[in-house]
Design a protein around this motif. Sequence first.
Motif, short mmCIF file in Angstrom:
data_model
loop_
_atom_site.label_atom_id
_atom_site.label_comp_id
_atom_site.label_asym_id
_atom_site.label_seq_id
_atom_site.Cartn_x
_atom_site.Cartn_y
_atom_site.Cartn_z
N LYS A 7 0.85 -1.18 0.00
CA LYS A 7 0.00 0.00 0.00
C LYS A 7 0.89 1.23 0.00
N PRO A 8 0.39 2.37 -0.50
CA PRO A 8 1.20 3.59 -0.47
C PRO A 8 1.62 3.94 0.95
N SER A 9 2.87 4.33 1.12
CA SER A 9 3.37 4.70 2.44
C SER A 9 2.82 6.05 2.86
N PRO A 10 2.59 6.26 4.16
CA PRO A 10 2.16 7.57 4.63
C PRO A 10 3.30 8.57 4.46
N PRO A 11 3.01 9.88 4.55
CA PRO A 11 4.08 10.87 4.45
C PRO A 11 5.19 10.60 5.46
N GLN A 12 6.41 10.70 5.00
CA GLN A 12 7.56 10.39 5.85
C GLN A 12 8.51 11.57 5.91
N PRO A 13 9.16 11.78 7.05
CA PRO A 13 10.11 12.90 7.18
C PRO A 13 11.28 12.77 6.21
N VAL A 14 11.72 13.88 5.68
CA VAL A 14 12.91 13.94 4.83
C VAL A 14 14.12 14.17 5.73
N THR A 15 15.17 13.39 5.53
CA THR A 15 16.38 13.55 6.33
C THR A 15 17.60 13.74 5.43
N ASP A 16 18.64 14.34 6.00
CA ASP A 16 19.88 14.48 5.25
C ASP A 16 20.71 13.22 5.44
N ARG A 17 21.94 13.22 4.91
CA ARG A 17 22.76 12.01 4.94
C ARG A 17 23.16 11.60 6.35
N ASN A 18 23.03 12.52 7.31
CA ASN A 18 23.35 12.21 8.69
C ASN A 18 22.13 11.80 9.50
N GLY A 19 20.97 11.72 8.83
CA GLY A 19 19.76 11.32 9.52
C GLY A 19 19.02 12.46 10.20
N ALA A 20 19.49 13.69 10.01
CA ALA A 20 18.83 14.85 10.62
C ALA A 20 17.65 15.29 9.77
N SER A 52 17.52 28.39 2.88
CA SER A 52 18.50 29.39 3.32
C SER A 52 19.93 28.93 3.07
N ALA A 53 20.12 27.63 2.87
CA ALA A 53 21.45 27.10 2.57
C ALA A 53 21.72 27.18 1.07
N ASP A 54 22.95 26.91 0.69
CA ASP A 54 23.33 26.98 -0.72
C ASP A 54 23.00 25.66 -1.40
N HIS A 55 21.74 25.50 -1.78
CA HIS A 55 21.31 24.31 -2.49
C HIS A 55 20.82 24.70 -3.88
N SER A 56 21.66 25.39 -4.62
CA SER A 56 21.28 25.84 -5.95
C SER A 56 21.21 24.69 -6.94
N ARG A 57 21.89 23.57 -6.63
CA ARG A 57 21.85 22.39 -7.48
C ARG A 57 20.94 21.34 -6.86
N ALA A 58 20.63 20.31 -7.63
CA ALA A 58 19.85 19.20 -7.09
C ALA A 58 20.66 18.55 -5.97
N GLU A 59 20.02 18.26 -4.86
CA GLU A 59 20.72 17.68 -3.72
C GLU A 59 20.00 16.42 -3.27
N LEU A 60 20.78 15.43 -2.87
CA LEU A 60 20.22 14.17 -2.43
C LEU A 60 19.84 14.19 -0.94
N VAL A 61 18.68 13.62 -0.66
CA VAL A 61 18.23 13.41 0.71
C VAL A 61 17.63 12.01 0.78
N LEU A 62 17.31 11.58 1.97
CA LEU A 62 16.59 10.32 2.16
C LEU A 62 15.13 10.65 2.39
N GLY A 63 14.25 10.03 1.59
CA GLY A 63 12.84 10.38 1.67
C GLY A 63 11.94 9.17 1.80
N LEU A 64 11.02 9.04 0.89
CA LEU A 64 10.00 8.00 0.95
C LEU A 64 10.64 6.61 1.02
N GLY A 96 7.49 23.44 9.56
CA GLY A 96 8.12 23.49 8.26
C GLY A 96 8.95 22.27 7.91
N ALA A 97 8.85 21.20 8.71
CA ALA A 97 9.61 19.97 8.39
C ALA A 97 9.13 19.41 7.06
N LEU A 98 10.07 19.00 6.22
CA LEU A 98 9.71 18.45 4.92
C LEU A 98 9.26 17.00 5.05
#
Length: 204
Positions: free
Chosen positions: A60-73, A82-94, A188-190
Motif C-alpha cells: 500500500k502507499p506509504s504515509p508521508p515520511q520525514p525527509v532527512t539528510d545524509r546524517n539522519g537529521a 536558506s542554505a546553498d542548495h542551488s543544485r539538485a541535492e540528495l536526501v533520504l525520503g520516501l 516546516g519539516a519536509l
Amino acid sequence: PFAAAFAGGGGSSGGSNGIGGCFIGGSSSSSAPLAGRRAAITTGIGCALSSGAPAAAARKPSPPQPVTDRNGAGVTETAWLSADHSRAELVLGLDGEPYFLLTETVRPAAGSEGEAAPPTRRLLEYAIKAECTHLGCLVQEDVALLAGPGGFACPCHGSKYDATGAVTRGPAPAPLGIARVTAREPDGALLMSAWEGDDPRRRA
C-alpha cells in the motif's frame, strides 16, 4: 554534497540477479551486498538492486515520511532554502530511498515604479528518485550539464536524464520516479509521500 560521493565514474554493474552488482568508484563487485540504497548513499557506494516488482505491487502507499539528510537529521523548508542548495541535492525520503530535492528561482514582476522585488527560491512540489529505471543503480548529477540546464546520469550503463528526469539516452526505459514534497505545519519539516495523479512534469 551527496553527488560528490559518486563522482568515481561508471563501470558495469553485475546484472540484476539477487541483490545485483555493486560499484565502488566505477568498478563492479557482486560480492558486496548492501542492505539497500540507504547504505549506499551514506557510504558512497551505488548498487543495482532487483526490482521486486511483485512485492512492490502488493504494498500500500506509504504515509508521508520525514525527509532527512545524509546524517539522519530532519530537513526543514526554511533551513533548506536558506542554505546553498542551488543544485539538485540528495536526501533520504520516501521508504528511506534517496531522492533529489529540487528548487527553482522565482523572479517577481516589476511594480508600478519599475522596481522588482529580489528573486526568491522555492522547493518544487516533487522530488526525483535517484534510482535508474534500467537496473536500479544510483544516478548522480550529470557533470557535463552542471553549467547548463542540468540533468542526471547513471554510472552503470550510461543512461542519461534531463533536469526533470526524462530519458535523453538509454538503455533506461522510463523517466525517473517522483514523490510529493510538502512542508508540515507549523514547524516546516519536509515530508515526502507517494505521488498520486498526473505527472506534474507533463504540465511544463
